[in-house]
Design a protein around this motif. Sequence first.
Motif, PDB file in Angstrom:
ATOM      1  N   TYR A 279       0.830  -1.203   0.000  1.00 53.99           N
ATOM      2  CA  TYR A 279       0.000   0.000   0.000  1.00 53.99           C
ATOM      3  C   TYR A 279       0.870   1.260   0.000  1.00 53.99           C
ATOM      4  O   TYR A 279       0.509   2.260  -0.603  1.00 53.99           O
TER       5      TYR A 279
ATOM      6  N   CYS B 271      -5.500   3.647   1.109  1.00 52.15           N
ATOM      7  CA  CYS B 271      -4.244   2.961   1.444  1.00 52.15           C
ATOM      8  C   CYS B 271      -3.886   3.161   2.912  1.00 52.15           C
ATOM      9  O   CYS B 271      -3.469   2.220   3.590  1.00 52.15           O
TER      10      CYS B 271
ATOM     11  N   LYS C 191      -6.030   0.925   5.000  1.00 53.96           N
ATOM     12  CA  LYS C 191      -5.584  -0.477   4.951  1.00 53.96           C
ATOM     13  C   LYS C 191      -4.321  -0.676   5.793  1.00 53.96           C
ATOM     14  O   LYS C 191      -4.202  -1.678   6.500  1.00 53.96           O
ATOM     15  N   ILE C 192      -3.396   0.285   5.740  1.00 54.40           N
ATOM     16  CA  ILE C 192      -2.163   0.186   6.524  1.00 54.40           C
ATOM     17  C   ILE C 192      -2.490   0.214   8.017  1.00 54.40           C
ATOM     18  O   ILE C 192      -1.970  -0.586   8.788  1.00 54.40           O
TER      19      ILE C 192
ATOM     20  N   SER D 155      -5.143  -0.725   9.352  1.00 51.90           N
ATOM     21  CA  SER D 155      -5.855  -1.975   9.680  1.00 51.90           C
ATOM     22  C   SER D 155      -4.898  -3.149   9.810  1.00 51.90           C
ATOM     23  O   SER D 155      -5.321  -4.265  10.083  1.00 51.90           O
ATOM     24  N   GLY D 156      -3.610  -2.907   9.570  1.00 54.68           N
ATOM     25  CA  GLY D 156      -2.609  -3.954   9.735  1.00 54.68           C
ATOM     26  C   GLY D 156      -2.239  -4.673   8.450  1.00 54.68           C
ATOM     27  O   GLY D 156      -1.486  -5.645   8.487  1.00 54.68           O
ATOM     28  N   GLU D 157      -2.750  -4.222   7.329  1.00 55.88           N
ATOM     29  CA  GLU D 157      -2.423  -4.857   6.053  1.00 55.88           C
ATOM     30  C   GLU D 157      -1.207  -4.182   5.435  1.00 55.88           C
ATOM     31  O   GLU D 157      -1.019  -2.976   5.585  1.00 55.88           O
ATOM     32  N   ILE D 158      -0.404  -4.958   4.740  1.00 56.98           N
ATOM     33  CA  ILE D 158       0.817  -4.433   4.134  1.00 56.98           C
ATOM     34  C   ILE D 158       0.747  -4.557   2.611  1.00 56.98           C
ATOM     35  O   ILE D 158       1.038  -3.599   1.897  1.00 56.98           O
TER      36      ILE D 158
ATOM     37  N   GLU E 121      -4.054  -6.944  -1.943  1.00 57.78           N
ATOM     38  CA  GLU E 121      -4.735  -8.151  -2.405  1.00 57.78           C
ATOM     39  C   GLU E 121      -5.956  -7.678  -3.167  1.00 57.78           C
ATOM     40  O   GLU E 121      -6.965  -7.300  -2.587  1.00 57.78           O
TER      41      GLU E 121
END
Length: 78
Positions: free
Chosen positions: A41, A65, A68-69, A71-74, A77
Amino acid sequence: MSSNTAKIKEIMEFPNNHPYFLLIILNKLNKIINGKRKIMYSDIINIVIKEGMKDDMSKQLILWCNYKIRSGEIFVEF
């Protein structure tokens, strides 16, 4: 529904509302990264800033982005 809740929902729905814009950005990044790793992201944020995109859709993309960051996503997807 409050205006903040509506804004948050709009940010969360960004990929569904603007899939072609996101695909254009992801294709640019794929050419740069050349399959060496997954797209992050932070990569999306960096390319938007480096290319000087200042329109509303680009701002929404950066907000998505960041969401999402946080939220713990890197990795993206999509």
